[in-house]
Design an enzyme around this catalytic site. Sequence first.
Site: not given
Length: 212
Positions: A136, A138
Amino acid sequence: MDFPRAHDLVWSKQRPFAAEGQVLPDWVASGWQTHLPLVVRRDIHNSDCLPVGVRGISRSQRAAAWIDPAEVSRIVTPESLVADANRLLRSTFVSQQPVQALITLIGLRLPWVWGVTGSCGYALATDIPVMHADSDLDLLIRCDTVQPREEFSDFYRQLALLPCRADVQINTPQGGFSLSEWLRGGSVLLKTACGPRLVDNPWSPPVEEDKN
């Protein structure tokens, strides 16, 4: 040198140590070296020391520790890692989807002070390949003053168009909270130096309890 804030990466001349009465995992002694950064975290249990997180080789290796602020030799902030799009284009990780997403976001000229944390930020700061195919992105947005939810609505919709999943934390002087949770309305979980709190206004200072 400015005092480090939560999510900053710091390099220490001193090995991190455990809080009184606690012990760090064995992998910290064998795997951490002074050329590796530590992640500043929130904690007030030792006012003379800086709370940091130690990152190991595997995703399961994370440890809470402390260092002497005087031993910090270098600080890299999340926002400094996205200050130069050309640097990202020259990065060895430019083909990774989180980095491609960062380049897109820089092009949007976002109105806030923002930066990258997590595995992508760590990789960009160290050149250590800790990102993987399904990493992901962040993100951190620093907002010292109250912001209305609608200010972030368009930005949140644009996140869905990025080539990877993005998680955004908003940082206020009181702590940090999830953008997606806040946009749903109602109370939000605020991560503070004293632990998580459920609040209606993440910018409002905590109300001291009456001890009388």
